[in-house]
Write a protein that holds these residues in place. Structure first.
Motif, PDB file in Angstrom:
ATOM      1  N   GLN A   1       0.811  -1.215   0.000  1.00  9.94           N
ATOM      2  CA  GLN A   1       0.000   0.000   0.000  1.00  9.94           C
ATOM      3  C   GLN A   1       0.847   1.270   0.000  1.00  9.94           C
ATOM      4  O   GLN A   1       0.321   2.342  -0.278  1.00  9.94           O
ATOM      5  CB  GLN A   1      -0.937  -0.019   1.201  1.00  9.94           C
ATOM      6  CG  GLN A   1      -1.999  -1.096   1.124  1.00  9.94           C
ATOM      7  CD  GLN A   1      -2.896  -1.134   2.343  1.00  9.94           C
ATOM      8  OE1 GLN A   1      -2.586  -0.540   3.378  1.00  9.94           O
ATOM      9  NE2 GLN A   1      -4.020  -1.831   2.235  1.00  9.94           N
ATOM     10  N   SER A   2       2.126   1.150   0.319  1.00 12.14           N
ATOM     11  CA  SER A   2       2.999   2.320   0.317  1.00 12.14           C
ATOM     12  C   SER A   2       3.683   2.552  -1.027  1.00 12.14           C
ATOM     13  O   SER A   2       4.378   3.554  -1.197  1.00 12.14           O
ATOM     14  CB  SER A   2       4.070   2.175   1.410  1.00 12.14           C
ATOM     15  OG  SER A   2       4.930   1.087   1.122  1.00 12.14           O
ATOM     16  N   ILE A   3       3.502   1.641  -1.985  1.00 11.82           N
ATOM     17  CA  ILE A   3       4.119   1.817  -3.306  1.00 11.82           C
ATOM     18  C   ILE A   3       3.378   2.896  -4.075  1.00 11.82           C
ATOM     19  O   ILE A   3       2.141   2.921  -4.103  1.00 11.82           O
ATOM     20  CB  ILE A   3       4.111   0.483  -4.084  1.00 11.82           C
ATOM     21  CG1 ILE A   3       4.915  -0.580  -3.333  1.00 11.82           C
ATOM     22  CG2 ILE A   3       4.677   0.667  -5.485  1.00 11.82           C
ATOM     23  CD1 ILE A   3       4.881  -1.952  -3.980  1.00 11.82           C
ATOM     24  N   ASP A   4       4.107   3.763  -4.711  1.00  7.58           N
ATOM     25  CA  ASP A   4       3.518   4.856  -5.484  1.00  7.58           C
ATOM     26  C   ASP A   4       2.757   4.296  -6.689  1.00  7.58           C
ATOM     27  O   ASP A   4       3.312   3.541  -7.491  1.00  7.58           O
ATOM     28  CB  ASP A   4       4.626   5.813  -5.942  1.00  7.58           C
ATOM     29  CG  ASP A   4       4.063   7.097  -6.533  1.00  7.58           C
ATOM     30  OD1 ASP A   4       2.826   7.239  -6.606  1.00  7.58           O
ATOM     31  OD2 ASP A   4       4.872   7.969  -6.914  1.00  7.58           O
ATOM     32  N   ARG A   5       1.497   4.664  -6.823  1.00  5.85           N
ATOM     33  CA  ARG A   5       0.665   4.170  -7.928  1.00  5.85           C
ATOM     34  C   ARG A   5       1.153   4.663  -9.287  1.00  5.85           C
ATOM     35  O   ARG A   5       0.870   4.032 -10.318  1.00  5.85           O
ATOM     36  CB  ARG A   5      -0.777   4.628  -7.742  1.00  5.85           C
ATOM     37  CG  ARG A   5      -1.480   4.135  -6.496  1.00  5.85           C
ATOM     38  CD  ARG A   5      -1.717   2.646  -6.526  1.00  5.85           C
ATOM     39  NE  ARG A   5      -0.725   1.897  -5.778  1.00  5.85           N
ATOM     40  CZ  ARG A   5      -0.671   0.595  -5.710  1.00  5.85           C
ATOM     41  NH1 ARG A   5      -1.540  -0.134  -6.397  1.00  5.85           N
ATOM     42  NH2 ARG A   5       0.266  -0.008  -5.010  1.00  5.85           N
ATOM     43  N   SER A   6       1.875   5.767  -9.300  1.00  2.90           N
ATOM     44  CA  SER A   6       2.345   6.305 -10.581  1.00  2.90           C
ATOM     45  C   SER A   6       3.337   5.367 -11.259  1.00  2.90           C
ATOM     46  O   SER A   6       3.477   5.386 -12.487  1.00  2.90           O
ATOM     47  CB  SER A   6       2.983   7.675 -10.372  1.00  2.90           C
ATOM     48  OG  SER A   6       4.122   7.589  -9.525  1.00  2.90           O
ATOM     49  N   LEU A   7       4.026   4.529 -10.474  1.00  4.51           N
ATOM     50  CA  LEU A   7       4.952   3.568 -11.074  1.00  4.51           C
ATOM     51  C   LEU A   7       4.202   2.545 -11.913  1.00  4.51           C
ATOM     52  O   LEU A   7       4.649   2.180 -13.013  1.00  4.51           O
ATOM     53  CB  LEU A   7       5.750   2.867  -9.973  1.00  4.51           C
ATOM     54  CG  LEU A   7       6.658   3.756  -9.118  1.00  4.51           C
ATOM     55  CD1 LEU A   7       7.291   2.942  -8.001  1.00  4.51           C
ATOM     56  CD2 LEU A   7       7.721   4.418  -9.974  1.00  4.51           C
ATOM     57  N   TYR A   8       3.064   2.088 -11.437  1.00  3.72           N
ATOM     58  CA  TYR A   8       2.257   1.141 -12.204  1.00  3.72           C
ATOM     59  C   TYR A   8       1.639   1.826 -13.430  1.00  3.72           C
ATOM     60  O   TYR A   8       1.513   1.208 -14.499  1.00  3.72           O
ATOM     61  CB  TYR A   8       1.167   0.550 -11.330  1.00  3.72           C
ATOM     62  CG  TYR A   8       1.693  -0.318 -10.218  1.00  3.72           C
ATOM     63  CD1 TYR A   8       2.113  -1.620 -10.466  1.00  3.72           C
ATOM     64  CD2 TYR A   8       1.768   0.163  -8.917  1.00  3.72           C
ATOM     65  CE1 TYR A   8       2.592  -2.421  -9.444  1.00  3.72           C
ATOM     66  CE2 TYR A   8       2.245  -0.635  -7.889  1.00  3.72           C
ATOM     67  CZ  TYR A   8       2.660  -1.922  -8.154  1.00  3.72           C
ATOM     68  OH  TYR A   8       3.139  -2.708  -7.134  1.00  3.72           O
TER      69      TYR A   8
END
Length: 332
Positions: free
Chosen positions: A224-231
């Motif tokens: 949940q802490s991973i930046d969604r912009s990377l995906y």
């Protein structure tokens, strides 16, 4: 140590006259000392003390001292016992490294070493794969997600005595729950706790069942802490979900995964509840790890020195493993 001198140049000096003299005023020189002087250091300490910044450290000092006493005193006392032939009833004499050589030359130690390695490795791999799969599932939008998150934490919340004894009741003999299910389909009962390989399998399985919720919860928080912009950037580049998982999710989980695996390794090697409540190290010491071996030497054989030596050998093995893993993590 370099000191600054305050020099006053006389503008009215005549050509060919004497060169200007440095002023020797003591107060002027003391005021121009650099920060590296002992006077400046004492002043900074007094200023830090008067400013109130020392108050948090003073409040923490009693707790630090108490924790240090609780940890260090038993540690050094156990270290002392490992160099003696002491028992539970009386203190012994110093025999230096005889206990360590006795342990290393013992067949029971190497049997415990093999099972501890297998037990820790299987538990870490099983908990990580199961925890990561469930964390990915719980990170998706799905109905009743909150309920499943709470339900999957139950194996971790239930006290170890209750959970392990319940499992023992289900696999103990030919009339146990699992054997009744096997017999319903025409199979023969399996004596799970009376055969070496089956006993090891059951101990590892129950340990994974008890430990995976911690791994799942920690990995879910990391996901949940991973930046969604990377995906989003990976999707714009035409990456599939599998490619996004390999090239985005896995690298982002690398650091937390190493820490979780180290913690799970320590907890697996030091696990006493699961093998003791299920098999007490049997059959034929096939499920005996370091902790059970130290317990048996200390309390069953009344050999406190050898039990303490086993504990410190275990500590050394874990420290070497942890330092090696952290060094490799830092290099990569």
């Amino acid at each position: 140590m370099r000191r600054l001198k305050l020099v006053s140049w006389k503008s009215r000096s005549k050509p060919g006259g004497h060169p200007p003299k440095a002023l020797g005023n003591r107060s002027t020189l003391m005021s121009t000392l650099t920060d590296g002087s002992p006077y400046a250091g004492r002043a900074s300490v007094r200023q830090w003390w008067r400013s109130g910044d020392a108050l948090p450290y003073l409040l923490l000092l009693p707790s630090v001292v108490l924790v240090g006493i609780v940890i260090l005193v038993p540690f050094f006392q156990a270290l002392q016992f490992s160099f003696t032939n002491s028992s539970l009833m009386q203190a012994g004499d110093f025999i230096w490294f005889d206990n360590y050589t006795k342990v290393i030359a013992s067949r029971d130690f190497w049997n415990a070493f093999r099972f501890s390695v297998v037990f820790a490795l299987a538990n870490v791999v099983g908990c990580y794969l199961l925890g990561l799969g469930l964390a990915l599932l719980m990170n998706m939008d799905m109905p009743f997600r909150g309920f499943f998150r709470v339900a999957l934490l139950l194996p971790w919340i239930i006290p170890s005595v209750v959970s392990v004894v319940s499992w023992r009741w289900m696999v103990a003999d030919h009339n146990a729950v699992f054997n009744q299910i096997i017999q319903m389909f025409g199979g023969r009962p399996i004596y799970f706790l009376s055969q070496d390989q089956w006993a090891q399998f059951v101990v590892i399985l129950i340990k994974i069942w008890r430990s995976f919720p911690f791994m799942m919860l920690s990995l879910l928080a990391a996901l949940q802490s991973i930046d969604r912009s990377l995906y989003e950037a990976a999707a714009l580049d035409g990456a599939t979900k599998w490619q996004s998982f390999i090239h985005v999710t896995v690298p982002q989980l690398r650091d937390i995964s190493i820490i979780l695996c180290l913690l799970m390794t320590i907890w697996s090697v030091n696990d006493f509840d699961t093998p003791w409540l299920l098999t007490q190290g049997g059959p034929a010491n096939s499920t005996e790890n370091f902790v059970l071996l130290a317990y048996k030497y200390t309390f069953a054989r009344n050999d406190l020195g050898v039990g303490a030596a086993i504990s410190f050998i275990t500590l050394i093995i874990l420290m070497v493993f942890i330092v090696n893993m952290l060094r490799r993590q830092k290099e990569t």
